[in-house]
Write a protein that holds these residues in place. Sequence first.
Motif, short mmCIF file in Angstrom:
data_model
loop_
_atom_site.label_atom_id
_atom_site.label_comp_id
_atom_site.label_asym_id
_atom_site.label_seq_id
_atom_site.Cartn_x
_atom_site.Cartn_y
_atom_site.Cartn_z
N GLY A 50 -2.48 4.50 -11.00
CA GLY A 50 -2.21 4.74 -10.26
C GLY A 50 -1.86 5.77 -9.61
N THR A 102 -6.64 4.43 -4.54
CA THR A 102 -5.39 3.60 -4.88
C THR A 102 -4.23 3.02 -3.87
OG1 THR A 102 -5.77 4.92 -7.63
CG2 THR A 102 -3.12 3.49 -6.66
N GLU A 160 -2.74 -0.96 -3.14
CA GLU A 160 -1.20 -1.02 -3.28
C GLU A 160 -1.31 -1.89 -1.89
OE1 GLU A 160 0.17 2.29 -3.72
OE2 GLU A 160 -0.21 2.42 -6.11
N VAL A 220 -10.56 3.47 -10.75
CA VAL A 220 -9.77 3.01 -9.98
C VAL A 220 -10.17 1.27 -10.63
CG1 VAL A 220 -8.68 1.65 -7.85
CG2 VAL A 220 -8.60 4.48 -8.73
#
Length: 232
Positions: free
Chosen positions: A11, A64, A68, A92
Amino acid sequence: MAKSPSRSGGGGPVGGPRSTHSNLKTARGRSNASQRWLSRQLNDPYVKAAQQAGYRSRAAFKLTELNERFKLLKPGQRVVDLGAAPGGWTQVVLRALDERGQVVALDLLPMDGLPGATILQGDFQDDATEAAVLAALGGPADLVLSDMAPNTTGHGPTDHLRIMDLAALALDFAVKVLAPGGGFVAKVFQGGSEKEMLERLRQHFTKVQHAKPPASRKESSELYVVAQGFRP
């Protein structure tokens, strides 16, 4: 959002893209607004990082970064990407899922295909479109994503109300198609009524938060609401 994605790709650079500066060679024939936009694009490290990573837009890094933080994407999920064009968020998702996953990208605008994703053109408020999404997924969704935003007017209160209305419609759709335990992510603007959206989300989800990912421009008022643990 236009290069072919890999399901196992990354990413972007850890800690965010590094900044470099480019100057416009000529401003002839451009309005002041277009000059500012082009200069910002040329000097935006996320734009350059998106090009290097093969993403169709810098917005890919927003998802992204949200992923996370909130662990939204998991192998085997069924995911709907509302307002998907040009496809950065869909890319993504594809990179995060395995071959068991199903991804439907929906937009009013035409969108170039992405291997592994079903691309649909239509209005998510239409019953026929909703049925087509569920048919393509093969069952209820595990995650509904919305990076949709209306065309801005430049009048802050008006733009805020318009995007909040759009997010509310996306939530209506999510409530109809999500499986128990599913998640929902939508773009909103700061301005007061996002608190009303959070209250409504808490009626349907066990965990509700809002976040501004680092890839969102500092001057932007955009936030994302992140809701997990859907309760039908």
